[in-house]
Design a protein around this motif. Structure first.
Motif, short mmCIF file in Angstrom:
data_model
loop_
_atom_site.label_atom_id
_atom_site.label_comp_id
_atom_site.label_asym_id
_atom_site.label_seq_id
_atom_site.Cartn_x
_atom_site.Cartn_y
_atom_site.Cartn_z
N GLY A 198 4.73 4.39 -5.99
CA GLY A 198 6.11 4.54 -6.42
C GLY A 198 7.03 5.18 -5.39
N SER A 199 6.48 5.58 -4.25
CA SER A 199 7.32 6.16 -3.21
C SER A 199 6.80 5.72 -1.85
CB SER A 199 7.33 7.69 -3.30
OG SER A 199 6.05 8.19 -2.99
N LEU A 200 7.68 5.76 -0.88
CA LEU A 200 7.30 5.42 0.50
C LEU A 200 7.34 6.70 1.32
CD1 LEU A 200 9.44 2.18 0.90
CD2 LEU A 200 6.97 2.30 0.65
N ALA A 201 6.18 7.28 1.57
CA ALA A 201 6.11 8.52 2.34
C ALA A 201 6.43 8.24 3.80
CB ALA A 201 4.71 9.14 2.22
N ASP A 202 7.03 9.21 4.46
CA ASP A 202 7.37 9.07 5.87
C ASP A 202 6.12 8.78 6.70
OD1 ASP A 202 10.06 9.49 5.41
OD2 ASP A 202 9.98 11.62 5.92
N GLY A 235 0.82 -1.21 0.00
CA GLY A 235 0.00 0.00 0.00
C GLY A 235 0.85 1.25 0.00
N ALA A 236 1.92 1.23 0.78
CA ALA A 236 2.81 2.39 0.85
C ALA A 236 3.58 2.58 -0.45
CB ALA A 236 3.77 2.24 2.02
N ALA A 237 3.96 1.48 -1.09
CA ALA A 237 4.80 1.55 -2.29
C ALA A 237 4.00 1.66 -3.58
CB ALA A 237 5.70 0.32 -2.36
#
Length: 134
Positions: A20-24, A15-17
């Motif tokens: 295309g990015s992993l938000a803090d 879900g986080a990826a």
């Protein structure tokens, strides 16, 4: 073979990826969930980074998302499928905005792990309410 803890963490990391990015905020949500929810009481919290890294490594291979979702489905007891969907929804909602890629992932996950539409709608509404912003 992965266990139910790893399957739940994989659902959240996907879900986080998905965009295309992993938000803090997404990573912090995963950390908070693993530290506080009863389902993770017997999980070795020091292994979270290793499990998350293994999931992202799997995503780099061809059809990686399908392979990870297949592992989630194969190794998650049916009574934890709605939990996996709820945790994935929480991670997607954590940064305040669900992208089209994240929504597509949630739909794919819901279908693959066989969470019915009514349950999914309730879970989605709950996640939206928990992470609402003004």
């Amino acid at each position: 073979m992965i266990n139910h803890h790893v399957a739940l963490i994989y659902a959240m990391v996907l879900g986080a990826a998905a965009d295309g990015s992993l938000a803090d905020s997404e990573l912090e949500t995963i950390r908070d969930i693993v530290e506080h929810l009863p389902i993770f009481a017997d999980f070795e919290h020091g292994n979270l980074a290793q499990v998350a890294s293994a999931c992202t490594d799997l995503l780099t291979v061809e059809d990686g998302i399908d392979a990870v979702i297949a592992q989630i489905k194969e190794n998650l007891p049916s009574k934890l499928r709605a939990t996996a969907y709820a945790l994935a929804c929480d991670v997607v909602a954590a940064d305040g905005e669900a992208t089209q890629e994240e929504l597509r992932y949630l739909e794919l996950l819901r279908h693959e792990i066989e969470v019915d539409r009514l349950t999914a709608a309730a879970v989605e509404r709950g996640a939206g309410a928990r992470y609402a912003r003004i």
